[in-house]
Write a protein that holds these residues in place. Structure first.
Motif, mmCIF file in Angstrom:
data_model
loop_
_atom_site.group_PDB
_atom_site.id
_atom_site.type_symbol
_atom_site.label_atom_id
_atom_site.label_comp_id
_atom_site.label_asym_id
_atom_site.label_seq_id
_atom_site.Cartn_x
_atom_site.Cartn_y
_atom_site.Cartn_z
ATOM 1 N N ASN A 1 -24.963 3.317 -16.787
ATOM 2 C CA ASN A 1 -24.700 3.057 -15.376
ATOM 3 C C ASN A 1 -23.468 3.805 -14.878
ATOM 4 O OD1 ASN A 1 -24.963 1.481 -12.807
ATOM 5 N ND2 ASN A 1 -23.010 0.665 -13.520
ATOM 6 N N ILE A 2 -22.447 3.914 -15.711
ATOM 7 C CA ILE A 2 -21.237 4.632 -15.300
ATOM 8 C C ILE A 2 -21.538 6.117 -15.085
ATOM 9 C CG2 ILE A 2 -18.976 5.421 -16.130
ATOM 10 C CD1 ILE A 2 -18.694 2.596 -17.410
ATOM 11 N N VAL A 3 -22.299 6.710 -16.010
ATOM 12 C CA VAL A 3 -22.687 8.112 -15.838
ATOM 13 C C VAL A 3 -23.590 8.249 -14.607
ATOM 14 C CG1 VAL A 3 -23.993 10.023 -16.841
ATOM 15 C CG2 VAL A 3 -22.435 8.696 -18.269
ATOM 16 N N HIS B 1 -18.282 -3.904 -15.742
ATOM 17 C CA HIS B 1 -17.601 -2.614 -15.897
ATOM 18 C C HIS B 1 -18.199 -1.510 -15.024
ATOM 19 C CE1 HIS B 1 -15.254 -4.140 -19.247
ATOM 20 N NE2 HIS B 1 -16.364 -4.631 -19.773
ATOM 21 N N GLY B 2 -19.053 -1.891 -14.071
ATOM 22 C CA GLY B 2 -19.721 -0.887 -13.251
ATOM 23 C C GLY B 2 -18.781 0.007 -12.466
ATOM 24 N N ALA B 3 -17.607 -0.505 -12.117
ATOM 25 C CA ALA B 3 -16.653 0.279 -11.333
ATOM 26 C C ALA B 3 -15.498 0.801 -12.177
ATOM 27 C CB ALA B 3 -16.111 -0.562 -10.182
ATOM 28 N N SER B 4 -15.601 0.676 -13.493
ATOM 29 C CA SER B 4 -14.505 1.078 -14.372
ATOM 30 C C SER B 4 -14.830 2.392 -15.068
ATOM 31 C CB SER B 4 -14.247 -0.019 -15.418
ATOM 32 O OG SER B 4 -13.280 0.395 -16.353
ATOM 33 N N TRP B 5 -14.219 3.474 -14.608
ATOM 34 C CA TRP B 5 -14.459 4.787 -15.233
ATOM 35 C C TRP B 5 -13.949 4.816 -16.666
ATOM 36 C CZ3 TRP B 5 -17.872 7.271 -12.658
ATOM 37 C CH2 TRP B 5 -17.860 7.338 -11.262
ATOM 38 N N SER B 6 -12.991 3.953 -16.993
ATOM 39 C CA SER B 6 -12.350 4.000 -18.327
ATOM 40 C C SER B 6 -13.091 3.171 -19.370
ATOM 41 C CB SER B 6 -10.904 3.517 -18.221
ATOM 42 O OG SER B 6 -10.851 2.170 -17.777
ATOM 43 N N TYR B 7 -14.188 2.524 -18.978
ATOM 44 C CA TYR B 7 -14.917 1.682 -19.941
ATOM 45 C C TYR B 7 -15.345 2.504 -21.153
ATOM 46 C CZ TYR B 7 -18.741 -0.998 -22.035
ATOM 47 O OH TYR B 7 -19.567 -1.643 -22.922
ATOM 48 N N GLN B 8 -15.085 1.973 -22.343
ATOM 49 C CA GLN B 8 -15.422 2.678 -23.583
ATOM 50 C C GLN B 8 -16.157 1.729 -24.512
ATOM 51 O OE1 GLN B 8 -12.072 4.651 -25.342
ATOM 52 N NE2 GLN B 8 -13.349 5.953 -26.635
ATOM 53 N N ALA C 1 -30.845 -2.247 -14.846
ATOM 54 C CA ALA C 1 -29.382 -2.236 -14.912
ATOM 55 C C ALA C 1 -28.791 -1.502 -13.715
ATOM 56 C CB ALA C 1 -28.915 -1.590 -16.211
ATOM 57 N N GLY C 2 -29.399 -0.373 -13.359
ATOM 58 C CA GLY C 2 -28.914 0.369 -12.208
ATOM 59 C C GLY C 2 -29.083 -0.387 -10.911
ATOM 60 N N LEU C 3 -30.230 -1.035 -10.747
ATOM 61 C CA LEU C 3 -30.480 -1.800 -9.527
ATOM 62 C C LEU C 3 -29.530 -2.986 -9.386
ATOM 63 C CD1 LEU C 3 -34.393 -1.924 -9.326
ATOM 64 C CD2 LEU C 3 -32.839 -0.702 -7.799
ATOM 65 N N LEU C 4 -29.139 -3.571 -10.523
ATOM 66 C CA LEU C 4 -28.292 -4.763 -10.492
ATOM 67 C C LEU C 4 -26.811 -4.456 -10.658
ATOM 68 C CD1 LEU C 4 -30.454 -7.229 -12.627
ATOM 69 C CD2 LEU C 4 -30.303 -7.052 -10.142
ATOM 70 N N SER C 5 -26.471 -3.178 -10.787
ATOM 71 C CA SER C 5 -25.076 -2.820 -11.045
ATOM 72 C C SER C 5 -24.145 -3.289 -9.931
ATOM 73 C CB SER C 5 -24.950 -1.302 -11.221
ATOM 74 O OG SER C 5 -25.411 -0.623 -10.064
ATOM 75 N N SER C 6 -24.644 -3.372 -8.713
ATOM 76 C CA SER C 6 -23.812 -3.803 -7.583
ATOM 77 C C SER C 6 -24.334 -5.076 -6.943
ATOM 78 C CB SER C 6 -23.743 -2.690 -6.526
ATOM 79 O OG SER C 6 -23.130 -1.533 -7.035
ATOM 80 N N VAL C 7 -25.089 -5.887 -7.716
ATOM 81 C CA VAL C 7 -25.644 -7.114 -7.151
ATOM 82 C C VAL C 7 -24.540 -8.090 -6.758
ATOM 83 C CG1 VAL C 7 -25.891 -8.404 -9.322
ATOM 84 C CG2 VAL C 7 -27.533 -8.775 -7.462
ATOM 85 N N VAL D 1 -20.672 -10.530 -12.245
ATOM 86 C CA VAL D 1 -20.779 -11.322 -13.472
ATOM 87 C C VAL D 1 -21.312 -12.726 -13.155
ATOM 88 C CG1 VAL D 1 -19.436 -12.432 -15.302
ATOM 89 C CG2 VAL D 1 -19.014 -10.043 -14.720
ATOM 90 N N LEU D 2 -20.856 -13.300 -12.040
ATOM 91 C CA LEU D 2 -21.347 -14.612 -11.626
ATOM 92 C C LEU D 2 -22.865 -14.604 -11.445
ATOM 93 C CD1 LEU D 2 -18.798 -15.918 -8.952
ATOM 94 C CD2 LEU D 2 -19.428 -17.061 -11.071
ATOM 95 N N VAL D 3 -23.363 -13.608 -10.721
ATOM 96 C CA VAL D 3 -24.790 -13.551 -10.418
ATOM 97 C C VAL D 3 -25.616 -13.328 -11.681
ATOM 98 C CG1 VAL D 3 -26.605 -12.304 -9.176
ATOM 99 C CG2 VAL D 3 -24.437 -12.796 -8.045
#
Length: 404
Positions: A347-349, A330-337, A271-277, A312-314
């Motif tokens: 991944n957010i943490v 939601h990788g770039a969303s600090w407000s994700y709950q 998940a971490g490796l693909l967070s910015s794929v 999301v596409l990839v």
């Protein structure tokens, strides 16, 4: 493949059925059937009747309207793949490329698949950025821009090494089928980090020397690193930075999963490796579009605004499952709950911890819902995660496994 898997267990993991009640899923499972199919078998749509057929584990080639596509699914690591879609014909066929596990479910009993669609109309795009996104979508939909190839071998190795009944022979055979991976693995095993008294010359000796865990991580690195590539200087620098950040995030994700005993550490690492794929098609399209000498700021702005959309596409294209789609979205969303811990929260943490690691600006941890969802203590002024105290060596080891 595990011999103990049941239709009920598969349905509990499938995106379109996991939200059903236990009673409804049990009833559905009583009408479903798991079938093991040997390599080299051909199956036509007309043979399955009023069934929907899913690939649970293995890989096949599907021929549809004269076009062929390879489909792959890894038991426990990806969402089962539907083999025949609604737009096909009775002449569609699949040919198994390995021994496969298939799930058949009566079509009348199965809910319709409803994939989440990322909303792009809310993005604050100027005319140039909107045009860029429109061209990107158009090229993807017309198959003129290839999305990154799914790292099949790495996923198969992750699946294989998660099976307690699998030994060195099975893993060796899988790696030997990929000459590039086999050579790179032997080379890595003879590097100063792993070098033994005697030079390693075979894949089997490399696997024995490295162990399953290190073999799995090196294979994942070698496969995914090939996705993060570009031709020209601006694009190469950008994609190298994305990879470096992804590596650090993946290390934090995996360690958090282990320390908190939440979710699966290997999938957390993935998940971490693909967070910015999602950066890959943006950078490659930027690279191909004559922007090789363009301003880096132009590319950074595109990445900031379009990363989640293309991510999301990839992930959907790779059919890796809704949990990893959520990570990309939601990788770039600090407000994700989230209502409960998931890989997106990890991944957010991990993203916050990576910024703290480099002393970069970040929002207060107390304002980030993911910390509360994971029940983490709020870090002090130094930005260190309390739960990972004493894990510095493990963090460094994980990073080194994915060094460029």
């Amino acid at each position: 493949m595990s011999e103990g898997i049941t239709p009920s267990a598969v349905l509990a993991q499938m995106e379109i059925t996991k939200s059903l009640s236990d009673q409804a899923r049990t009833e559905l499972a009583s009408h479903a059937k798991l079938v093991r199919v040997d390599q080299g078998k051909r199956l036509a749509r007309r043979q399955i009747g009023n069934q929907r057929l899913f690939l649970v584990d293995g890989n096949v080639v599907r021929a549809c309207n004269g076009l062929e596509r390879e489909l792959d699914s890894c038991l426990g690591l990806s969402d089962p793949v539907e083999l025949f879609d609604e737009t096909g014909s009775e002449d569609d066929t699949i040919v198994t490329q390995a021994r496969c596990l298939l799930l058949g479910v009566p079509a009348s009993l199965l809910p319709k698949a409803g994939g989440a669609i990322t909303q792009v109309d809310e993005l604050d795009l100027d005319d140039a950025e909107g045009g860029f996104l429109a061209k990107l979508y158009e090229q993807i939909n017309s198959n003129r821009l290839e999305l990154p190839a799914r790292p099949e071998v790495a996923l198969r190795i992750q699946s294989l090494t998660a099976d307690p009944d699998v030994g060195v022979s099975e893993l060796t055979e899988l790696i030997q089928n990929d000459a590039t991976l086999a050579g790179a693995l032997i080379f890595a095993t003879n590097s100063p980090r792993f070098r033994a008294a005697k030079e390693i010359t075979s894949v089997r000796d490399a696997v024995v020397r490295l162990g399953f865990s290190n073999t799995r991580m090196l294979a994942t690195n070698l496969a995914l690193r090939q996705v993060f590539k570009a031709k020209h200087q601006v694009a190469r620098e950008a994609i190298a930075e994305v990879w470096e950040d992804s590596v650090l995030r993946s290390a934090y994700c995996s360690l958090l999963s282990q320390k908190l005993q939440l979710l699966n550490p290997d999938r957390a690492l993935l998940a971490g490796l693909l967070s910015s794929v999602g950066a890959v098609p943006i950078i490659q399209f930027f690279d191909q579009g004559g922007s090789a000498t363009g301003e880096r700021k132009e590319l950074d702005d595109l990445l900031q605004k379009l990363l989640s959309v293309t991510g999301v596409l990839v992930i959907n294209y790779w059919e890796l499952g809704s949990d990893l789609v959520t990570v990309a979205e939601h990788g770039a969303s600090w407000s994700y709950q989230a209502p409960e811990p998931d890989y997106a929260c990890l991944n957010i943490v991990a993203r916050w911890a990576a910024l703290a690691h480099h002393g970069r600006p970040r929002p207060p941890a107390a304002e980030i819902p993911a910390f509360e969802t994971l029940q983490l203590q709020i870090p002090g002024d130094d930005g260190a995660l309390v739960e990972l105290a004493g894990s510095e060596a493990a963090l460094e080891r994980l990073q080194s496994m994915f060094a460029s």
